[in-house]
Design a protein around this motif. Structure first.
Motif, PDB file in Angstrom:
ATOM      1  N   TRP A   1     -24.544   3.867 -13.385  1.00 55.84           N
ATOM      2  CA  TRP A   1     -25.100   4.713 -12.571  1.00 55.84           C
ATOM      3  C   TRP A   1     -25.069   6.153 -13.417  1.00 55.84           C
ATOM      4  N   GLY A   2     -25.368   6.658 -14.809  1.00 58.38           N
ATOM      5  CA  GLY A   2     -25.628   7.650 -15.400  1.00 58.38           C
ATOM      6  C   GLY A   2     -25.141   9.059 -14.941  1.00 58.38           C
ATOM      7  N   GLN A   3     -23.626   8.985 -14.258  1.00 63.90           N
ATOM      8  CA  GLN A   3     -22.630   9.649 -13.213  1.00 63.90           C
ATOM      9  C   GLN A   3     -21.261  10.357 -14.005  1.00 63.90           C
ATOM     10  N   ARG A   4     -21.166  11.209 -14.252  1.00 66.88           N
ATOM     11  CA  ARG A   4     -20.245  12.144 -14.756  1.00 66.88           C
ATOM     12  C   ARG A   4     -19.136  11.777 -14.518  1.00 66.88           C
ATOM     13  N   LYS A   5     -17.748  11.245 -15.245  1.00 70.08           N
ATOM     14  CA  LYS A   5     -16.775  10.330 -14.383  1.00 70.08           C
ATOM     15  C   LYS A   5     -15.755  11.447 -14.683  1.00 70.08           C
ATOM     16  N   ILE A   6     -14.772  12.305 -14.377  1.00 67.28           N
ATOM     17  CA  ILE A   6     -13.717  12.564 -14.419  1.00 67.28           C
ATOM     18  C   ILE A   6     -12.819  11.813 -13.719  1.00 67.28           C
ATOM     19  N   ILE A   7     -11.531  11.763 -15.584  1.00 62.92           N
ATOM     20  CA  ILE A   7     -10.969  11.075 -15.296  1.00 62.92           C
ATOM     21  C   ILE A   7      -9.311  11.973 -14.688  1.00 62.92           C
ATOM     22  N   SER A   8      -8.718  11.763 -13.735  1.00 61.79           N
ATOM     23  CA  SER A   8      -7.488  12.375 -13.263  1.00 61.79           C
ATOM     24  C   SER A   8      -6.594  12.367 -13.713  1.00 61.79           C
ATOM     25  N   ARG A   9      -5.850  13.362 -13.659  1.00 52.11           N
ATOM     26  CA  ARG A   9      -4.378  13.658 -13.921  1.00 52.11           C
ATOM     27  C   ARG A   9      -3.371  13.031 -13.738  1.00 52.11           C
ATOM     28  N   GLU A  10      -3.580  12.352 -13.279  1.00 56.44           N
ATOM     29  CA  GLU A  10      -2.589  11.078 -12.399  1.00 56.44           C
ATOM     30  C   GLU A  10      -2.737   9.890 -13.321  1.00 56.44           C
ATOM     31  N   THR A  11      -3.730   9.737 -12.994  1.00 59.34           N
ATOM     32  CA  THR A  11      -4.138   8.281 -14.144  1.00 59.34           C
ATOM     33  C   THR A  11      -3.928   9.124 -15.603  1.00 59.34           C
ATOM     34  N   LYS A  12      -4.044   9.934 -16.056  1.00 61.70           N
ATOM     35  CA  LYS A  12      -3.159  10.124 -17.245  1.00 61.70           C
ATOM     36  C   LYS A  12      -1.867  10.359 -17.654  1.00 61.70           C
ATOM     37  N   ARG A  13      -1.256  10.409 -16.438  1.00 64.96           N
ATOM     38  CA  ARG A  13      -0.056  10.917 -16.312  1.00 64.96           C
ATOM     39  C   ARG A  13       0.493   9.226 -16.629  1.00 64.96           C
ATOM     40  N   GLN A  14       0.297   8.639 -15.689  1.00 64.62           N
ATOM     41  CA  GLN A  14       0.661   6.759 -15.652  1.00 64.62           C
ATOM     42  C   GLN A  14       0.646   6.344 -16.506  1.00 64.62           C
ATOM     43  N   LEU A  15      -0.805   6.214 -17.940  1.00 67.12           N
ATOM     44  CA  LEU A  15      -1.540   5.580 -18.717  1.00 67.12           C
ATOM     45  C   LEU A  15      -0.477   5.837 -20.336  1.00 67.12           C
ATOM     46  N   MET A  16      -0.010   8.056 -19.818  1.00 66.30           N
ATOM     47  CA  MET A  16       0.832   7.988 -21.368  1.00 66.30           C
ATOM     48  C   MET A  16       2.129   6.989 -20.678  1.00 66.30           C
ATOM     49  N   ALA A  17       2.551   7.122 -19.481  1.00 60.79           N
ATOM     50  CA  ALA A  17       3.659   7.119 -19.271  1.00 60.79           C
ATOM     51  C   ALA A  17       4.282   5.716 -20.037  1.00 60.79           C
ATOM     52  N   ALA A  18       3.265   4.405 -20.026  1.00 58.13           N
ATOM     53  CA  ALA A  18       2.662   3.247 -20.045  1.00 58.13           C
ATOM     54  C   ALA A  18       2.807   2.787 -21.839  1.00 58.13           C
ATOM     55  N   MET A  19       2.542   3.969 -22.428  1.00 61.38           N
ATOM     56  CA  MET A  19       2.360   4.097 -23.405  1.00 61.38           C
ATOM     57  C   MET A  19       3.200   4.172 -24.454  1.00 61.38           C
ATOM     58  N   ALA A  20       3.655   3.639 -25.859  1.00 69.94           N
ATOM     59  CA  ALA A  20       5.363   3.904 -26.143  1.00 69.94           C
ATOM     60  C   ALA A  20       6.369   5.119 -26.916  1.00 69.94           C
ATOM     61  N   GLY A  21       5.526   5.942 -26.360  1.00 74.60           N
ATOM     62  CA  GLY A  21       5.886   7.385 -27.254  1.00 74.60           C
ATOM     63  C   GLY A  21       5.671   7.945 -28.460  1.00 74.60           C
ATOM     64  N   LEU A  22       4.847   7.005 -29.773  1.00 76.49           N
ATOM     65  CA  LEU A  22       4.429   7.199 -30.618  1.00 76.49           C
ATOM     66  C   LEU A  22       3.255   8.901 -31.085  1.00 76.49           C
ATOM     67  N   ILE A  23       3.204   8.759 -30.095  1.00 75.66           N
ATOM     68  CA  ILE A  23       1.652   9.510 -29.870  1.00 75.66           C
ATOM     69  C   ILE A  23       2.072  11.207 -30.779  1.00 75.66           C
ATOM     70  N   ASP A  24       1.459  11.620 -32.077  1.00 74.58           N
ATOM     71  CA  ASP A  24       2.067  11.826 -33.016  1.00 74.58           C
ATOM     72  C   ASP A  24       2.010  13.862 -31.751  1.00 74.58           C
ATOM     73  N   ASP A  25       3.337  14.866 -32.324  1.00 73.44           N
ATOM     74  CA  ASP A  25       3.501  15.561 -32.205  1.00 73.44           C
ATOM     75  C   ASP A  25       3.249  16.637 -32.895  1.00 73.44           C
ATOM     76  N   PRO A  26       2.032  17.123 -33.180  1.00 71.70           N
ATOM     77  CA  PRO A  26       1.341  18.671 -33.828  1.00 71.70           C
ATOM     78  C   PRO A  26       2.930  19.676 -34.073  1.00 71.70           C
ATOM     79  N   ASP A  27       3.918  19.522 -34.536  1.00 70.32           N
ATOM     80  CA  ASP A  27       4.536  19.955 -34.895  1.00 70.32           C
ATOM     81  C   ASP A  27       5.834  19.738 -35.340  1.00 70.32           C
ATOM     82  N   GLN A  28       5.842  17.818 -34.993  1.00 68.23           N
ATOM     83  CA  GLN A  28       6.618  17.164 -35.787  1.00 68.23           C
ATOM     84  C   GLN A  28       6.248  16.308 -36.850  1.00 68.23           C
ATOM     85  N   ALA A  29       5.029  16.221 -37.202  1.00 63.48           N
ATOM     86  CA  ALA A  29       4.147  14.757 -37.638  1.00 63.48           C
ATOM     87  C   ALA A  29       4.469  14.998 -39.372  1.00 63.48           C
ATOM     88  N   ALA A  30       4.539  14.027 -39.115  1.00 63.88           N
ATOM     89  CA  ALA A  30       5.308  14.447 -41.318  1.00 63.88           C
ATOM     90  C   ALA A  30       3.764  14.879 -42.271  1.00 63.88           C
TER      91      ALA A  30
END
Length: 701
Positions: free
Chosen positions: A23-52
Motif C-alpha cells: 500500500w506504499g506504507q513504510r514498515k519498521i521491523i520490530s526489535r523483537e522480530t529481529k531478536r527472534q530471527l537472529m536466534a534462528a540463525m546459526a551464529g555465523l554472523i560476521d563479527d568485525p572484530d574477529q573476522a579473518a
C-alpha cells in the motif's frame, strides 16, 4: 542486548530494518522480530572484530581486476591456485590482493600467508551473463509444452505420469515444432508418506521423485520371474487399471504398487554378476552421489522402517528423538543393520536418473533447441532430508513466505525453512552450487521459482504470523555470478519466475545477467487495464497464457475458478467474491478487445464479453495472441489444448481441494493425434516462426 547493538548485529546478519508494503506504507521491523530471527540463525554472523583477514569467498566477473581487500596489519604473501592447477604468487599491496585479470571462469583457491598463519578464500570467476541457446541468440522465437508430469495419462502408466509418458510428450511436442517440454518440480518427495504430494515442498531438491520411474521399462523388472508373476495376476491388473482410469492420482496406492514392483526389480538386480556393466554403472552413481545420495537413501529407508514400526509421519520432526539427527549413533547403527535397504533407495535414484537422462537424450536426437526444462522449487519441507542432514544451513525456527499484500491481507507462510545466507557465504556457496548442478543436469533450461529469493526472502519467526516477519538479504550479485558460471558449464539457460511484487533492485540485475523473465498473459495489463499488445512483450522472457497456480483458460473465461473459490470458502466475504467477479468481467472485456484489435478472433464474434462463451474459436484466438508475442519463449499447457476447466492447484487450500492430483483428460498419444490440437499447434508453430509485427497482422482463417 543493547537495542543499538541488536540493530547493528541484525543488519550485519542481513535483516532489512524496514520496507515499503503493497500500500506504499513504510514498515519498521520490530526489535523483537529481529531478536527472534537472529536466534534462528546459526551464529555465523560476521563479527568485525574477529573476522579473518580475507573473506571465505570472493566473486568477480571475467575480465575484472577488482582487488580483494585484506585486513593484515603488515604485507603478506599470497598464492592463487587455479582449477587447472596453474599457480600465481605475489604480495599484498595496500591491504589488497590484485588478482590476475586473465583468470578463466571457474573455482580457484587463494591462500594468504602471514608468518606461521594462513587463511583460504574461494575465488569464483564467472561470465557476465547466463548461457543462452544458439537459437535464441539467432533471434528465433521458440515454443513448448509446460506439463505437470504426474497429470499425464497413457495406456501403460500406473496411475501417475512417468518418464515413459515424458518421452511420449517429447516426441509429440517435437513432431509439431516445439522446442521444449517444461516440467513441474520433480524433486524427491516422501515414498513413505506419498500423500504429501506438493512438488513445491520437497524432501530434497538434489534428488528425484522415484514415483516417476517407468517401472515397466526397467530391464530388471522384466527379467524378474517373481515380478512378472505379480504383474500378470488379475488382482494387480485390476488395481493398475483402476489407478489408470481414476481422474485423480491416488498417491498412496500408486506408491504401494510401484514400491512392490521396484523391490522385485532390485532383487533381480542383486543377482547380476559383479562385472556386469550395470553393476559398475550403479557403483559409479553411488560414488558420484557421495554423502548427499547416502543421506537421501538413508532418510527414505529410515522413514519406511519407522512407518512400518508404527511411527507414520510427514518427516523427521515426528520421529523418535534418537533418529532426528543424521549423524546420531542410532542412525549409524541403523545404517549398519539396514545397508541393503539403503542400497535399494540408492538403486531407485539411479533408475530415475537413468530414465530422465534418456528423455533428455531423446530431445537432443529430435533436435529440440532446448529439450527439457526443469523447475526449481524455492525451498524444501521442514521435515525432509535436506533439513535432517544439514541442521546448520537451514533455520528451523523460521519459515519463508510473503508479507501482507492486496491479494493476501494476512500474508503467506509457506512453511519452508530458509537457508541462512551467512552460512551460505561461509561455505563459499557450495550448497547453492551443488543444488544448481543437480537441477541443471540433463536439461536445457531451468526455471527458478520465486527468483526474488536470490535478493531477499520474507522470514517469519516460528509460531508467528506472516505479519510479524522481516525481509532478509541474500548476496544477490554473488549468487547471480555462480548461476551464470554453472549455466555455462551445464549449457542450461535460466528463467526466473518474477511474478508479483518485484523489487527494483533485482529487475535490472536479472536482465543484465541473462536471466529470462516470466510473463503471464492474464497479468500483462497496463495501468489503464488494457492487455499488453504482443509486440510490447519483453524479448528476454518466457510468455505463458496461465500457470499451475491460476485458472485454466476455460476456468478463467467462464469464471469457474471464482465459483470454485466460493465453494471452497476461500474468500472472506460475499463482498470480496462480488468484487472479484467485477474485476473478472472487466478483464474479460479488455482481453476480448485486445483479441479483436489484433484480429486473433473473427470480426463476427461479438465485442461484448458477456455474450461470448469459451469456444474453440476463442481458445484458438488466445493462443494466437500469445504466439505473436515478442518474447523469445512461449510455454503452453495441455490443459488449455484440451479445454479443461479444473485447475491443478488452488492456492490457499490444503484438504479442501485435491491439489497436485488432477490428471489431464486425454492420453498423451491421443492428444497429439487429435485434429483440433494438431491444428492449434500447427498455427502456434507458424506464428512463432514468422516475424509478425503490429502492422503485419494476419486475418483469422
Amino acid at each position: 542486548m543493547d537495542p543499538k547493538v541488536l540493530d547493528r548485529a541484525a543488519e550485519r546478519a542481513g535483516i532489512i530494518p524496514e520496507y515499503i508494503d503493497a500500500w506504499g506504507q513504510r514498515k519498521i521491523i520490530s526489535r523483537e522480530t529481529k531478536r527472534q530471527l537472529m536466534a534462528a540463525m546459526a551464529g555465523l554472523i560476521d563479527d568485525p572484530d574477529q573476522a579473518a583477514p580475507v573473506p571465505p569467498v570472493w566473486v568477480v566477473r571475467t575480465g575484472q581486476a577488482a582487488p580483494l581487500p585484506v585486513t593484515l596489519a603488515a604485507p603478506g604473501d599470497w598464492t592463487l591456485t587455479e582449477e587447472s592447477g596453474l599457480r600465481h604468487q605475489g604480495k599484498t599491496v595496500n591491504h589488497a590482493v590484485t588478482l590476475p585479470a586473465a583468470l578463466p571462469p571457474g573455482y580457484h583457491r587463494l591462500t594468504l600467508h602471514a608468518g606461521e598463519r594462513h587463511w583460504s578464500c574461494q575465488v569464483i570467476v564467472a561470465p557476465p551473463r547466463c548461457y543462452e541457446p544458439p537459437a535464441l541468440l539467432a533471434g528465433d522465437r521458440l515454443w513448448g509444452a509446460c506439463v505437470q508430469l504426474y497429470t499425464l495419462r497413457s495406456r501403460h502408466n500406473w496411475g501417475i505420469g512417468d518418464f515413459g509418458d515424458l518421452a511420449l510428450m517429447i516426441e509429440g511436442t517435437a513432431r509439431h515444432g516445439g522446442a521444449f517440454v517444461g516440467l513441474n518440480p520433480i524433486h524427491a518427495l516422501y515414498p513413505s508418506a506419498p500423500g504429501w504430494a506438493s512438488p513445491y515442498s520437497p524432501s530434497s531438491r538434489r534428488w528425484l521423485n522415484i514415483l516417476y520411474i517407468d517401472v515397466g521399462a526397467l530391464e530388471d523388472f522384466r527379467q524378474s520371474r517373481a515380478a512378472q508373476e505379480w504383474w500378470a495376476s488379475p488382482q494387480t491388473q485390476q488395481k493398475l487399471a483402476a489407478l489408470r482410469d481414476d481422474a485423480l492420482v491416488d498417491y498412496p496406492q500408486v506408491a504401494e504398487c510401484k514400491l512392490a514392483a521396484l523391490t522385485y526389480a532390485y532383487d533381480q538386480f542383486c543377482t547380476r554378476g559383479a562385472d556386469e556393466p550395470e553393476r559398475r554403472e550403479f557403483a559409479d552413481f553411488i560414488s558420484y552421489g557421495g554423502e548427499s545420495l547416502r543421506h537421501q537413501a538413508t532418510f527414505d529407508a529410515l522413514h519406511r522402517y519407522l512407518t512400518r514400526e508404527g511411527h507414520p509421519s510427514a518427516g523427521w520432526r515426528q520421529w523418535p528423538p534418537e533418529y532426528q539427527r543424521a549423524d546420531s549413533a542410532a542412525v549409524r547403527e541403523f545404517c549398519q543393520r539396514h545397508d541393503n535397504e539403503i542400497l535399494f533407495f540408492s538403486y531407485l535414484q539411479w533408475q530415475a536418473a537413468r530414465q530422465f537422462d534418456a528423455c533428455f537424450r531423446l530431445s537432443r536426437r529430435l533436435d529440440m533447441p532446448i529439450g527439457l526444462y526443469r523447475d526449481l522449487a524455492v525451498g524444501v519441507s521442514e521435515g525432509g532430508m535436506e533439513t535432517w542432514s544439514d541442521r546448520t544451513l537451514y533455520c528451523l525456527a523460521a519459515s519463508v513466505g510473503a508479507p501482507p499484500d492486496k491479494l493476501g491481507p494476512q500474508g503467506q507462510n509457506w512453511c519452508l525453512p530458509p537457508q541462512d545466507p551467512n552460512v551460505l557465504t561461509a561455505r563459499a556457496y557450495e550448497p547453492f552450487i551443488e543444488m544448481l548442478r543437480a537441477n541443471m543436469r540433463h536439461c536445457g533450461a531451468l526455471r527458478i521459482d520465486h527468483v526474488m529469493s536470490l535478493l531477499r526472502l520474507w522470514w517469519i519467526p516460528r509460531e508467528h504470523t506472516a505479519r510479524d516477519g522481516a525481509y532478509v538479504n541474500y548476496p544477490v550479485d554473488d549468487l547471480l555470478a555462480v548461476l551464470a558460471l554453472e549455466s555455462h558449464r551445464q549449457q542450461c539457460m535460466i528463467i526466473g519466475e518474477d511474478l508479483g511484487t518485484v523489487p527494483r533492485e533485482i529487475t535490472g540485475k536479472l536482465q543484465a545477467a541473462g536471466v529470462y523473465s516470466y510473463k503471464v498473459l492474464l497479468f500483462e495489463r497496463t495501468d489503464g487495464g488494457h492487455f499488453r499488445p504482443p509486440d510490447e512483450y519483453m524479448a528476454q522472457a518466457m510468455a505463458t497464457l496461465t500457470t499451475h497456480d491460476l485458472a485454466t483458460l476455460r476456468g478463467f473465461w467462464q469464471q469457474e475458478d471464482l465459483r470454485l473459490g466460493r465453494e471452497l470458502k476461500i474468500y472472506p466475504s460475499q463482498e470480496v467474491y462480488r468484487h472479484l467477479l467485477d474485476d473478472r468481467r472487466q478483464a474479460r472485456q479488455a482481453l476480448l478487445a485486445a483479441l479483436h484489435a489484433w484480429k486473433c478472433v473473427p470480426a463476427k464474434m461479438s465485442a461484448n464479453a458477456d455474450r461470448v462463451m469459451m469456444s474453440p474459436l476463442l481458445n484458438r484466438g488466445l493462443h494466437r495472441y500469445v504466439a505473436r508475442s515478442s518474447s523469445a519463449l512461449l510455454g503452453l499447457q495441455p490443459e488449455d489444448w484440451l479445454d479443461m476447466a479444473l485447475p491443478v492447484n488452488v492456492p490457499g487450500t490444503t484438504d479442501q481441494y485435491p491439489n497436485w492430483r488432477r490428471k489431464v483428460t486425454r492420453e498423451v498419444a491421443e492428444m497429439f493425434d487429435d485434429p483440433a490440437v494438431m491444428r492449434l499447434l500447427k498455427e502456434v508453430d507458424r506464428l512463432r516462426k514468422s516475424a509478425i509485427s503490429h502492422t503485419g497482422k494476419t486475418p483469422v482463417r
